[in-house]
Write a protein that holds these residues in place. Structure first.
Motif, mmCIF file in Angstrom:
data_model
loop_
_atom_site.group_PDB
_atom_site.id
_atom_site.type_symbol
_atom_site.label_atom_id
_atom_site.label_comp_id
_atom_site.label_asym_id
_atom_site.label_seq_id
_atom_site.Cartn_x
_atom_site.Cartn_y
_atom_site.Cartn_z
ATOM 1 N N THR A 1 -0.198 16.365 -2.526
ATOM 2 C CA THR A 1 0.314 17.673 -2.141
ATOM 3 C C THR A 1 -0.246 18.919 -2.678
ATOM 4 O OG1 THR A 1 2.510 16.858 -1.476
ATOM 5 C CG2 THR A 1 2.600 18.976 -1.625
ATOM 6 N N ASN A 2 -0.339 18.867 -4.087
ATOM 7 C CA ASN A 2 -0.807 20.018 -4.860
ATOM 8 C C ASN A 2 -2.247 20.131 -5.374
ATOM 9 O OD1 ASN A 2 1.849 21.667 -5.413
ATOM 10 N ND2 ASN A 2 2.335 19.533 -5.777
ATOM 11 N N ASN A 3 -2.853 18.817 -4.817
ATOM 12 C CA ASN A 3 -4.361 18.774 -5.149
ATOM 13 C C ASN A 3 -4.647 18.790 -6.640
ATOM 14 O OD1 ASN A 3 -6.942 17.984 -4.227
ATOM 15 N ND2 ASN A 3 -7.546 20.358 -3.911
ATOM 16 N N ILE A 4 -3.929 18.253 -7.513
ATOM 17 C CA ILE A 4 -4.131 18.208 -8.852
ATOM 18 C C ILE A 4 -5.317 17.266 -9.238
ATOM 19 C CG2 ILE A 4 -2.874 17.761 -11.008
ATOM 20 C CD1 ILE A 4 -0.407 18.265 -9.409
ATOM 21 N N PRO A 5 -6.236 17.715 -9.884
ATOM 22 C CA PRO A 5 -7.292 16.916 -10.471
ATOM 23 C C PRO A 5 -6.771 15.927 -11.689
ATOM 24 C CG PRO A 5 -7.710 19.159 -11.474
ATOM 25 C CD PRO A 5 -6.343 19.143 -10.266
ATOM 26 N N TYR A 6 -7.546 14.937 -11.665
ATOM 27 C CA TYR A 6 -7.051 13.944 -12.743
ATOM 28 C C TYR A 6 -8.218 12.726 -12.687
ATOM 29 C CZ TYR A 6 -5.819 10.418 -9.165
ATOM 30 O OH TYR A 6 -5.793 9.599 -8.144
ATOM 31 N N PHE A 7 -8.064 11.935 -13.934
ATOM 32 C CA PHE A 7 -9.149 10.914 -14.047
ATOM 33 C C PHE A 7 -8.356 9.638 -13.886
ATOM 34 C CE2 PHE A 7 -11.423 14.637 -15.680
ATOM 35 C CZ PHE A 7 -12.608 14.197 -15.793
ATOM 36 N N GLU A 8 -9.106 8.520 -13.458
ATOM 37 C CA GLU A 8 -8.389 7.300 -13.508
ATOM 38 C C GLU A 8 -9.016 6.511 -14.643
ATOM 39 O OE1 GLU A 8 -5.556 5.120 -12.205
ATOM 40 O OE2 GLU A 8 -6.009 6.346 -10.499
ATOM 41 N N ASP A 9 -8.042 5.755 -15.568
ATOM 42 C CA ASP A 9 -8.435 4.851 -16.343
ATOM 43 C C ASP A 9 -8.850 3.476 -15.852
ATOM 44 O OD1 ASP A 9 -8.899 3.439 -18.810
ATOM 45 O OD2 ASP A 9 -7.299 4.212 -19.640
ATOM 46 N N LYS A 10 -10.101 3.356 -15.756
ATOM 47 C CA LYS A 10 -10.417 2.012 -15.207
ATOM 48 C C LYS A 10 -10.051 0.986 -15.946
ATOM 49 C CE LYS A 10 -14.737 3.805 -13.197
ATOM 50 N NZ LYS A 10 -16.162 3.768 -13.480
ATOM 51 N N SER A 11 -9.654 1.184 -17.035
ATOM 52 C CA SER A 11 -9.201 -0.140 -17.892
ATOM 53 C C SER A 11 -7.653 -0.464 -17.715
ATOM 54 C CB SER A 11 -9.088 0.190 -19.478
ATOM 55 O OG SER A 11 -8.336 1.143 -19.942
ATOM 56 N N ASN A 12 -6.916 0.289 -16.798
ATOM 57 C CA ASN A 12 -5.750 0.092 -16.468
ATOM 58 C C ASN A 12 -5.567 -0.986 -15.470
ATOM 59 O OD1 ASN A 12 -4.416 1.956 -18.047
ATOM 60 N ND2 ASN A 12 -4.504 3.605 -16.548
ATOM 61 N N ALA A 13 -6.706 -1.212 -14.672
ATOM 62 C CA ALA A 13 -7.076 -2.165 -13.703
ATOM 63 C C ALA A 13 -7.180 -3.698 -14.245
ATOM 64 C CB ALA A 13 -8.167 -2.035 -12.659
ATOM 65 N N SER A 14 -7.421 -3.757 -15.665
ATOM 66 C CA SER A 14 -7.729 -5.049 -16.199
ATOM 67 C C SER A 14 -6.304 -5.813 -16.765
ATOM 68 C CB SER A 14 -8.653 -4.771 -17.414
ATOM 69 O OG SER A 14 -8.809 -6.035 -18.327
ATOM 70 N N ASN A 15 -6.323 -6.872 -16.422
ATOM 71 C CA ASN A 15 -5.148 -7.654 -16.782
ATOM 72 C C ASN A 15 -5.202 -8.540 -18.200
ATOM 73 O OD1 ASN A 15 -3.735 -6.871 -14.503
ATOM 74 N ND2 ASN A 15 -4.429 -8.697 -13.342
#
Length: 430
Positions: free
Chosen positions: A171-185
């Motif tokens: 809704t607020n178009n907030i910039p952020y970074f996705e930590d790719k390591s969060n996808a690792s199990n």
């Protein structure tokens, strides 16, 4: 997006830990706009762990973002490269972050540190603690507020779901970074978040959010156990708190249930400054010994602590590492003398012809004259009658006068003729 702003006041200097992920960036955005009247001053803290290529880019982004919005920002580089293969790297990183947070909160004068843990994190934590055996002695989940070193640590998003945060971001178009390591199990928490909890939600009869109800019930019960343990320690006659040791009534302690016993000993160790937790496995062995017919024994708890079973009591005490005095001491005049942890006061009224006195430890065959009765008693029998532990028997001073008669044995016995002439105090009982 629900934010629990009552966790701080309008007069507080609020500090936000920002990782540049969607959760912390949305919390920061909320504080800049919708919640800007809820605090006096706003500061950001950011830790660069150096474990990902994007880490430097995220740090540079946040520096520019805070500069553009006139927010004070402090960054810290935490070198975790040497710990990449450590199975506990997440815990080590957390410890490193909070050590720096503690220092920075003091340096910048912060009142409340905010982190962006949300409801999904709470459910994940409950699940993790349940299935790793970390639920019996601690809160089942994350607290919304807790005291640290001179400041409060608050988590205002614990009633907010990840989906709500993502909708707020969109809704607020907030910039952020996705930590790719969060996808690792590869990490346990990631596995819970990415694989196990979504699988549970696919079953129409299961609902992972029910864990929140379990947490509320669990924490209420845990609080009751802690209160009962505190009452046992401080408001009963079953525990004797001494500077160098703590004595506990063995029978009354054995009547407690397992969790209450654990809480009692945890609180007693905490009072004595012992921080590391004793395992429940070790506690089980201790409780087994305490409920047995064993009259006397020492149980090693750690390099610093022992539990000494002494007949109808057991004693929590530090392992001092000191060697008891074994050599005899000759005394030729009245005065105050010390032997092991005993203070011996020979008054001026003591008969002069009985000097020199000898202060020594027990020998085989030592006997004392019975007061107000005919006959003698072995010193070894005196120890048994008073339920003196074997280890303590090697510390207790005997006083032998010039005619070789034993006229005192520690604080247990003084010959009736000299009761007003000799005072022996066990300093360990003060």
């Amino acid at each position: 997006m629900k934010v629990n702003t009552p966790l701080w006041t309008e007069q507080d200097h609020v500090v936000v830990a920002v990782s540049c992920g969607v959760d912390s960036m949305c919390l920061l955005h909320y504080l800049l706009y919708e919640g800007r009247d809820s605090y006096r001053q706003l500061t950001c803290l950011h830790v660069n762990h150096g474990l990902r290529q994007e880490a430097d880019e995220e740090e540079a982004f946040l520096i520019e973002y805070c500069k553009r919005h006139h927010i004070a920002l402090y960054t810290h580089h935490l070198n975790m490269n040497d710990n990449r293969q450590d199975n506990h790297i997440e815990q080590l990183a957390r410890e490193g972050r909070y050590q720096w947070f503690d220092r920075m909160m003091k340096a910048c004068g912060g009142d409340v540190l905010l982190t962006a843990h949300h409801q999904d994190d709470q459910i994940e934590t409950i699940f993790y603690r349940l299935f790793t055996g970390r639920s019996t002695r601690n809160s089942l989940g994350i607290a919304d507020i807790q005291e640290r070193q001179g400041y409060l640590l608050a988590r205002p998003l614990l009633d907010t779901t990840k989906d709500e945060i993502r909708r707020y971001q969109a809704t607020n178009n907030i910039p952020y970074f996705e930590d790719k390591s969060n996808a690792s199990n590869d990490y346990v928490r990631n596995d819970i978040r990415n694989r196990i909890l979504p699988f549970i939600e696919k079953n129409e009869q299961l609902e992972s959010s029910q864990l929140l109800r379990l947490k509320r019930w669990h924490d209420e019960e845990m609080d009751q156990i802690h209160r009962s343990a505190h009452h046992f320690i401080h408001r009963s006659t079953y525990v004797e708190l001494l500077p160098s040791k703590i004595k506990i009534d063995r029978s009354e302690f054995n009547h407690l249930n397992f969790n209450l016993k654990v809480s009692v000993l945890d609180q007693l160790f905490a009072m004595e400054g012992k921080h590391e937790a004793i395992s429940e496995k070790l506690y089980s062995e201790v409780f087994k010994q305490l409920s047995s017919e064993t009259a006397q024994t020492d149980i090693t708890i750690s390099a610093q602590w022992i539990i000494r079973i002494a007949y109808d009591k057991f004693i929590l005490m530090a392992r001092t590492g000191t060697t008891p005095r074994t050599t005899a001491q000759s005394v030729s005049k009245p005065g105050v003398y010390h032997f092991n942890h005993y203070r011996i006061n020979i008054h001026q009224t003591f008969p002069e012809h009985l000097f020199p006195l000898v202060i020594r430890l027990r020998k085989n065959g030592d006997k004392i004259k019975l007061n107000h009765r005919s006959g003698h008693k072995k010193v070894s029998r005196l120890f048994i009658d008073h339920k003196v532990m074997r280890g303590e028997r090697e510390h207790i001073p005997l006083i032998e006068c010039a005619d070789k008669q034993i006229i005192a044995v520690g604080s247990l016995y003084t010959h009736a003729k000299y009761i007003n002439d000799i005072d022996i105090k066990d300093l360990g009982e003060e």
